[in-house]
Design an enzyme around this catalytic site. Structure first.
Site, PDB file in Angstrom:
ATOM      1  N   HIS A  70       0.756  -1.119   0.061  1.00  0.00           N
ATOM      2  CA  HIS A  70       0.060   0.034  -0.043  1.00  0.00           C
ATOM      3  C   HIS A  70       0.991   1.231  -0.238  1.00  0.00           C
ATOM      4  CE1 HIS A  70      -3.911  -2.081   1.530  1.00  0.00           C
ATOM      5  NE2 HIS A  70      -3.499  -2.653   0.416  1.00  0.00           N
ATOM      6  N   GLU A  72       0.588   4.001   1.860  1.00  0.00           N
ATOM      7  CA  GLU A  72       1.281   4.280   3.179  1.00  0.00           C
ATOM      8  C   GLU A  72       2.395   3.622   3.568  1.00  0.00           C
ATOM      9  OE1 GLU A  72      -1.487   3.144   2.131  1.00  0.00           O
ATOM     10  OE2 GLU A  72      -3.345   4.301   2.993  1.00  0.00           O
ATOM     11  N   CYS A  98      -6.151   1.804   5.011  1.00  0.00           N
ATOM     12  CA  CYS A  98      -6.868   0.552   5.715  1.00  0.00           C
ATOM     13  C   CYS A  98      -6.508   0.489   7.345  1.00  0.00           C
ATOM     14  CB  CYS A  98      -6.698  -0.564   4.711  1.00  0.00           C
ATOM     15  SG  CYS A  98      -4.877  -1.318   4.999  1.00  0.00           S
ATOM     16  N   CYS A 101      -2.645  -0.355   7.441  1.00  0.00           N
ATOM     17  CA  CYS A 101      -1.679   0.770   7.370  1.00  0.00           C
ATOM     18  C   CYS A 101      -1.949   1.701   8.517  1.00  0.00           C
ATOM     19  CB  CYS A 101      -2.149   1.515   5.942  1.00  0.00           C
ATOM     20  SG  CYS A 101      -1.257   0.722   4.451  1.00  0.00           S
TER      21      CYS A 101
HETATM   22 ZN   LIG Z   1      -3.501   0.086   3.583  1.00  0.00          ZN
END
Ligand SMILES: [Zn+2]
Ligand SMILES: [Zn+2]
Length: 153
Positions: A70, A72, A98, A101
């Site tokens: 991801h 992040e 999410c 993260c």
């Molecule tokens: Zn994430």
């Protein structure tokens, strides 16, 4: 010419980063900022040098693409790779992070999350962020800024 606000400046950077995403499911960009300076950026994509979802399709398990890291996480890992402190820093993301993260961002000492769009905002993530006193603020991207920049250049 109207001067761009810091919020819009960093949010625009995250949207620019999202255009480099290699996962077809969602294009996400993230910019880590400390003292009004960008210290790292990331987008969701495969491990460097790996197969891209845009070339071979997503690798989906339990309705998640497991190929991608991801945005992040990529931004945090860039800091880890180059030894840049994230304590007290802020992050600008195109979508609400999410749960995984969010946990990583809290643990890395991120103190504020600015997001342009809601995205399955997880109630447990919000609970953890509140517990850790991480600021959450929705900052929708003003898409006209790109237009006015293009006209002025
Ligand atoms: Zn994430
Ligand atoms: Zn994918």
């Amino acid at each position: 010419m109207k001067r761009l606000s810091w919020n819009q400046y960093f949010m625009a950077q995250s949207h620019l980063l999202s255009s480099r995403s290699t996962c077809t499911r969602l294009a996400v960009g993230a910019t880590i900022v400390r003292d009004k300076r960008m210290i790292a950026g990331g987008y969701n994509g495969s491990i460097a040098g790996g197969t891209h979802c845009i070339d071979e399709g997503c690798y989906v398990i339990d309705n998640h693409c497991v190929r991608t890291i991801h945005a992040e996480m990529n931004a945090l890992l860039q800091c880890a790779k180059f030894g840049v402190a994230t304590e007290g820093a802020e992050i600008y993301v195109t979508h609400f992070p999410c749960l995984q993260c969010c946990k990583a961002l809290i643990q890395a000492g991120i103190k504020a999350i600015y997001y342009a769009e809601d995205y399955k905002n997880h109630p447990y993530a919000i609970e953890l962020l509140e517990q850790a006193h991480v600021k959450m603020e929705k900052v929708p991207l003003d898409k006209d800024i790109f237009l006015s920049f293009a006209q002025n250049s």
